[in-house]
Write an enzyme that holds these catalytic residues in place. Structure first.
Site, short mmCIF file in Angstrom:
data_model
loop_
_atom_site.label_atom_id
_atom_site.label_comp_id
_atom_site.label_asym_id
_atom_site.label_seq_id
_atom_site.Cartn_x
_atom_site.Cartn_y
_atom_site.Cartn_z
N ASP A 27 0.86 -1.18 0.00
CA ASP A 27 0.00 0.00 0.00
C ASP A 27 0.90 1.23 0.00
O ASP A 27 1.77 1.38 0.87
CB ASP A 27 -0.87 -0.02 1.26
N ASP A 57 -3.14 4.58 -2.18
CA ASP A 57 -4.18 5.10 -1.30
C ASP A 57 -4.68 6.47 -1.76
O ASP A 57 -3.88 7.37 -1.99
CB ASP A 57 -3.59 5.21 0.11
N GLU A 111 -6.66 3.83 -5.64
CA GLU A 111 -7.94 3.98 -4.95
C GLU A 111 -8.56 5.31 -5.36
O GLU A 111 -7.90 6.35 -5.27
CB GLU A 111 -7.75 3.94 -3.43
N HIS A 136 -10.89 -3.29 4.01
CA HIS A 136 -10.79 -2.86 5.40
C HIS A 136 -11.58 -1.58 5.70
O HIS A 136 -11.60 -1.14 6.84
CB HIS A 136 -9.31 -2.62 5.73
N ASP A 137 -12.17 -0.99 4.69
CA ASP A 137 -12.91 0.27 4.88
C ASP A 137 -14.42 0.10 4.92
O ASP A 137 -15.14 1.10 5.06
CB ASP A 137 -12.58 1.25 3.74
C1 GLC Z 1 -8.07 5.04 2.19
C2 GLC Z 1 -7.82 3.86 3.07
C3 GLC Z 1 -8.43 4.11 4.41
C4 GLC Z 1 -7.79 5.34 5.02
C5 GLC Z 1 -7.83 6.52 4.06
C6 GLC Z 1 -6.85 7.55 4.47
O1 GLC Z 1 -9.40 5.23 1.94
O2 GLC Z 1 -8.29 2.70 2.47
O3 GLC Z 1 -8.34 3.03 5.27
O4 GLC Z 1 -8.43 5.66 6.20
O5 GLC Z 1 -7.49 6.18 2.74
O6 GLC Z 1 -5.55 7.08 4.28
#
Ligand code: GLC
Ligand code: CA
Length: 556
Positions: free
Chosen positions: A98, A203, A257, A329-330
């Site tokens: 990541d 991310d 993402e 995980h979100d």
């Molecule tokens: C992304 C991650 C998440 C995190 C956010 C800030 O959405 O998947 O878990 O809280 O970014 O880094």
């Protein structure tokens, strides 16, 4: 270097803290991962994506990185990571890390220097702005809100300025417009790629370019105010191209993402040979029971889910490649959201079939393959996720407490972060310590890996069968996608075709048996069964949450 064929991959995501504790201190780690690599390979996946494993004060559990070139001591050492990497490669698994570079931790040395003043080498690594002076006191430089609720600005008295944080106040945003910052990122990429890592999940990468002047957002938005000034921002493509040039040298894969990004915009990133990203993690399939965020919950709508699926299948067809997922995980556990408690096994397997056979790379999040469910904790103090905490304390403040807890129960990211349930042993076999770092879901005697290994028709074995089927079938890998009955509120029906081969996937989301009219080419056929989650399936007849995959027999 030439890029490997990522399109054939399916990817397993590990959020290491809750995966498996190998050294008995109650916290998941890379020793536990090492022990489970054979299990991961047994699923039939081709790659592992690790959520952040770097040193972090854990304000956002690893997504606040304080050192990009080391391993969090809770998870092991660099040598242990290299052992994992090496063994994964031996098993034919790629390893993706990541890359969290929209922001750092507020404990990262860059930020500690930066906040000291406007005249050191790191002063411009972040977004610093003067307060807006008002008679009633100073105000933040603009009205942007953090993704986790509250203002996106925090005052630093040493520097007498505010810094920008699109996430928690412990995650200051990096100023990517500073070329030195971009050079740092490239060095970090090279560091891991030189070690043999195969690529990155990046991310909130579509947030890294903010509009010049940081103008105010629309004041009436209930959440994420200001987003249109930093999402898919003005220099994003240029910055991504710089990072791409580094990845390309290694043939590495990049998965970005991209919250709130639609198909049209996505096409700019993922098309063609000169694409800047290989896949996007888009959020639309996560919104079939909510508005923008799980915190604004509504009843599950199958039509909304299917619309999201098909929009991306058609939208990227022949041009880009989809990242397919229903959990990470979100987000809370999918069987608790889109499935059914009564038909737990059937709905978990139906959901698997709903996405794995689309065109793209399927992602499976730890515990999803055994149908882990949401946790329900009694008080807000028991929840550890900063997003849940902030939403509870800052949003809908006037609502009664029960209502707010209800919102937490359906939305909390902590539901995806309970320890993986390996067996019926104490603490689900996750740890030998007396206390794991976070609550184990008490349904572990029923829902665990060991038990599902023994049951031929378990969710676990269905995932294996589904991933193996996809992997061995060119039509499922590369074929065209076509949806039928898109207005149906009871079932999801789609076809994959390649050359003369046709495969039909039929999935019920109903609690009662239904009959469906098969599409024209499938009538008066006796197709061959490829996979189902019930015994003795019959085309056109679906029991509750039944999933069927059929192949048309060649005409003689
Ligand atoms: C992304 C991650 C998440 C995190 C956010 C800030 O959405 O998947 O878990 O809280 O970014 O880094
Ligand atoms: Ca441990």
């Amino acid at each position: 270097m030439e890029q490997y064929d990522f399109r054939r991959m399916s990817i397993y995501q590990i959020w290491v803290r809750s995966f498996c504790d190998g050294n008995g201190d109650g916290i998941g780690d890379l020793y536990g991962v090492y022990d489970k690599l054979d299990y991961i390979a047994s699923l039939g996946v081709d790659a592992i994506w690790f959520s952040p494993i770097y040193p972090s004060p854990n304000a956002d559990f690893g997504y606040d990185v304080s050192d990009y070139r080391a391993i969090h001591p809770d998870y092991g050492t660099m040598e242990q990571f290299q052992r994992v990497l090496h063994r994964a490669h031996e098993l034919g698994l790629k390893v993706l890390l990541d890359l969290v570079i929209n922001h750092t931790s507020d404990q990262h040395p860059w930020f500690l220097e930066s906040r000291k003043g406007a005249d050191n080498p790191y002063s411009d690594y972040y977004f610093w702005r003067d307060p807006v002076i008002r008679r009633k006191g100073n105000k933040p430089p603009n009205n942007w809100s953090s993704q986790f609720a509250g203002s996106a600005w925090e005052y630093a008295p040493e520097r007498r300025q505010y810094y920008l944080h699109l996430f928690s106040k412990n995650q200051p945003d990096l100023n990517m417009d500073n070329p030195r910052v971009r050079e740092e990122i490239k060095d970090i990429m090279r560091f891991w790629l030189d070690m043999g890592v195969d690529g990155f999940r990046e991310d909130v990468i579509t947030y890294i370019s903010k509009r010049e002047g940081l103008p105010n957002g629309l004041p009436w938005l209930p959440v994420v105010n200001g987003m249109h000034h930093y999402k898919d921002g003005p220099n994003l493509l240029r910055y991504l191209a710089e990072f791409r040039a580094v990845a390309r040298k290694y043939g590495a894969v990049q998965i970005g993402e991209a919250p709130m990004t639609g198909v049209k915009r996505a096409l700019r990133y993922v098309c063609g040979e000169d694409r800047v990203l290989d896949m996007l993690i888009q959020f639309q399939p996560m919104m079939a029971d909510c508005f923008l965020t799980e915190y604004l919950h509504h009843a599950f709508s199958l039509r909304k889910l299917k619309r999201a699926f098909s929009r991306w299948q058609y939208g990227l067809a022949g041009r880009g490649w989809n990242a397919l997922y229903l959990e990470n995980h979100d987000h809370p556990r999918i069987v608790s959201r889109y499935g059914s408690a009564r038909y737990w096994r059937e709905s978990a397997t139906a959901l698997a079939a709903s996405y794995i056979f689309q065109q793209g790379c399927p992602f499976v999040y730890q515990g999803q393959e055994i149908g882990m469910t949401n946790i329900r904790l009694n008080s807000i103090e028991q929840y550890l996720d900063v997003a849940s905490q902030n939403l509870y304390h800052m949003f809908h403040k006037n609502e009664p407490q029960e209502k707010r807890m209800q919102r937490i129960h359906v939305s909390s990211r902590d539901s995806a972060r309970t320890p993986v349930q390996w067996s019926g042993a104490p603490n689900a076999g996750f740890t030998t310590a007396a206390e794991p770092w976070f609550y184990v879901n008490q349904n572990y005697p029923n829902i665990n890996v060991e038990r599902q290994e023994r049951e031929p028709d378990s969710i676990l074995n269905f995932y294996r069968a589904a991933l193996a089927l996809r992997k061995g079938n060119e039509t499922l890998l590369r074929g065209d996608y076509r949806e039928y009955h898109r207005h149906s509120g009871t079932h999801y029906l789609y076809e994959r075709t390649l050359g003369g081969e046709r495969i039909l996937v039929a999935i019920s989301f109903a609690h009662h048996p239904i009959r469906i009219r098969l599409p024209e080419p499938w009538r008066d056929q006796s197709p061959a069964l490829l996979l189902s989650n019930y015994p003795d399936p019959a085309p056109g007849a679906l029991r509750p949450y039944e999933a069927q995959v059929w192949k048309m027999r060649p005409k003689h």
